[in-house]
Design an enzyme around this catalytic site. Structure first.
Site, PDB file in Angstrom:
ATOM      1  CB  CYS A  24     -43.264 -33.549  13.622  1.00 26.81           C
ATOM      2  SG  CYS A  24     -44.302 -32.070  13.694  1.00 26.81           S
ATOM      3  CB  CYS A  27     -46.860 -32.265  15.117  1.00 25.78           C
ATOM      4  SG  CYS A  27     -46.816 -32.755  13.048  1.00 25.78           S
TER       5      CYS A  27
END
Length: 99
Positions: A24, A27
């Site tokens: 991600c 993230c």
């Protein structure tokens, strides 16, 4: 992780859980922001990163649908949650408001 997750969130200091995934992009952006927030707040907060791919049971228990999702706990109670990336100042303000 699951066995001691319950113990981790029982702390009487705020505990910020960051549900993330290695694949991600946002993230990866949030990681250094949380590191900075921790450096600023020191021992006033615990920040714990949890990989949703390795802890699917936990992620589904807390209904984590998207990553990153941050959930703030204190004394085992969920006080706040949000998905997506926040800036350091916002994160610090939220944690301080629940300290």
């Amino acid at each position: 992780m699951k066995s001691n997750f319950h113990d981790i969130i029982q702390d009487d200091k705020p505990v910020l859980i960051d549900f993330y995934a290695d694949w991600c992009g946002p993230c990866k952006m949030l990681g250094p922001i949380l590191k900075d927030a921790k450096a600023t707040l020191g021992d006033n907060v615990k920040i714990v990163k949890i990989d949703v791919d390795k802890n699917q049971e936990l992620a589904s228990k807390y209904q984590v649908r998207g990553v990153p999702t941050m959930i703030l706990f204190k004394n085992g109670k969920q006080l706040w949650r949000q998905s997506g990336v926040l800036q350091k100042d916002e994160i610090i303000k939220i944690i301080k408001s629940h300290s």
